[in-house]
Motif scaffolding. Structure first.
Motif, PDB file in Angstrom:
ATOM      1  N   MET A   1      -0.961   3.565  -5.329  1.00 58.27           N
ATOM      2  CA  MET A   1      -0.498   3.723  -3.950  1.00 58.27           C
ATOM      3  C   MET A   1       0.391   4.953  -3.856  1.00 58.27           C
ATOM      4  O   MET A   1       0.934   5.414  -4.869  1.00 58.27           O
ATOM      5  CB  MET A   1       0.287   2.485  -3.527  1.00 58.27           C
ATOM      6  CG  MET A   1       1.580   2.308  -4.299  1.00 58.27           C
ATOM      7  SD  MET A   1       2.262   0.642  -4.190  1.00 58.27           S
ATOM      8  CE  MET A   1       1.156  -0.232  -5.323  1.00 58.27           C
TER       9      MET A   1
ATOM     10  N   ARG B   1       0.806  -1.222   0.000  1.00 50.55           N
ATOM     11  CA  ARG B   1       0.000   0.000   0.000  1.00 50.55           C
ATOM     12  C   ARG B   1       0.842   1.276   0.000  1.00 50.55           C
ATOM     13  O   ARG B   1       0.305   2.372   0.151  1.00 50.55           O
ATOM     14  CB  ARG B   1      -0.966  -0.029   1.183  1.00 50.55           C
ATOM     15  CG  ARG B   1      -2.048  -1.085   0.980  1.00 50.55           C
ATOM     16  CD  ARG B   1      -2.847  -1.333   2.226  1.00 50.55           C
ATOM     17  NE  ARG B   1      -3.452  -0.140   2.782  1.00 50.55           N
ATOM     18  CZ  ARG B   1      -4.026  -0.075   3.974  1.00 50.55           C
ATOM     19  NH1 ARG B   1      -4.059  -1.152   4.744  1.00 50.55           N
ATOM     20  NH2 ARG B   1      -4.556   1.050   4.411  1.00 50.55           N
TER      21      ARG B   1
ATOM     22  N   THR C   1      -5.757   4.225   1.608  1.00 49.35           N
ATOM     23  CA  THR C   1      -4.987   4.358   0.377  1.00 49.35           C
ATOM     24  C   THR C   1      -5.766   5.088  -0.715  1.00 49.35           C
ATOM     25  O   THR C   1      -5.210   5.963  -1.401  1.00 49.35           O
ATOM     26  CB  THR C   1      -4.566   2.968  -0.132  1.00 49.35           C
ATOM     27  OG1 THR C   1      -3.933   2.261   0.940  1.00 49.35           O
ATOM     28  CG2 THR C   1      -3.614   3.081  -1.302  1.00 49.35           C
TER      29      THR C   1
END
Length: 264
Positions: A104, A50, A208
């Motif tokens: 990300m 992430r 995220t």
């Protein structure tokens, strides 16, 4: 260190990519672009990853294009053979687009010199942390070219027109601390990789989708009027309002407990 030109590691929810041609200050060959794309594919394919950090092996971050790959052998068709346009279109532009569009947050740990397209790559990341001895050089004017790999856009976005213009025209070195003072990097840290990984761990535990949506809104803000930006904010909030992390964040706030975000 692996033989590949880009080393990929996963450290919990963070992917660490290390440009790995230290003998050439991590300058890019076409093969290195392909290795980078494969590493980015690997990170994006793993839902557990992430956040992403990019750094360089050895004493440099990235010296841009490896000019040894250009054909400057005297003879017929020299101008056509030495044309940088094809490698920009086939390699550097796809790399820049990939970095700007990852699902990300991305952090550049600039461990040394970032020259030419190497500086552009650092600016393509969402956040940059530089080592005290790092520097940023717009080397293009020294060889009769212009900033590429997004550099002409990113420099103005990061620094404003006056500073971008002077750096691009003179090719002067911008030291790490001055880069921080001017807004090109977020911080200067003795161990920039450790600092970048710590920040990446923090971001990886956050929502995220909201971080990536924030990135998009901020980057595109200058292309919209205020009213258009209000509309974009409304639409983005509405979309994020349907995510797990929004519901979890509000519930955690109401229940006075830490939120457990999933990036969903």
């Amino acid at each position: 260190m692996s033989d590949t030109t880009v080393v990929y590691e996963e450290r919990g929810a963070v992917a660490l990519l290390t440009l790995n041609r230290p003998e050439a200050l991590n300058s890019f060959t076409r093969a290195m672009h392909r290795d980078l794309w494969a590493a980015l594919d690997r990170a994006e394919a793993n839902a557990a990853v992430r956040a992403l950090v990019i750094t360089g092996a050895g004493r440099g971050f990235c010296a841009g294009a490896d000019l040894a790959e250009f054909d400057f052998e005297p003879g017929p068709d020299l101008v056509q053979r030495a044309d940088p346009g094809p490698v920009i279109e086939q390699a550097f532009n796809p790399t820049a687009r990939r970095l700007m569009a990852l699902r990300m947050p991305t952090i550049a740990a600039v461990n040394g010199v970032a020259a030419g397209a190497g500086a552009s790559m650092a600016m393509c990341c969402d956040i940059a942390i530089a080592a005290p001895n790092a520097s940023f050089i717009q080397a293009f004017s020294k060889i009769g070219l212009i900033p590429d790999a997004g550099g002409s856009w990113l420099l103005v976005e990061r620094l404003g027109l006056a500073r971008a213009m002077a750096l691009a025209m003179t090719g002067d070195k911008l030291p790490a601390q001055q880069a921080k003072d001017w807004g090109m990097v977020w911080d200067v840290a003795e161990d920039c990789v450790a600092s970048a990984l710590a920040l990446a761990d923090k971001l990886a535990a956050m929502p995220t989708k909201a971080l990536v949506a924030t990135r998009g809104l901020l980057r595109d803000a200058s292309t919209r009027s205020f009213t258009q930006q209000l509309d974009a904010e409304r639409d983005t909030q509405s979309a994020l309002g349907k995510t797990h992390d929004y519901i979890e964040g509000v519930m955690a706030f109401r229940e006075k407990r830490p939120a457990r975000f999933k990036g969903e």
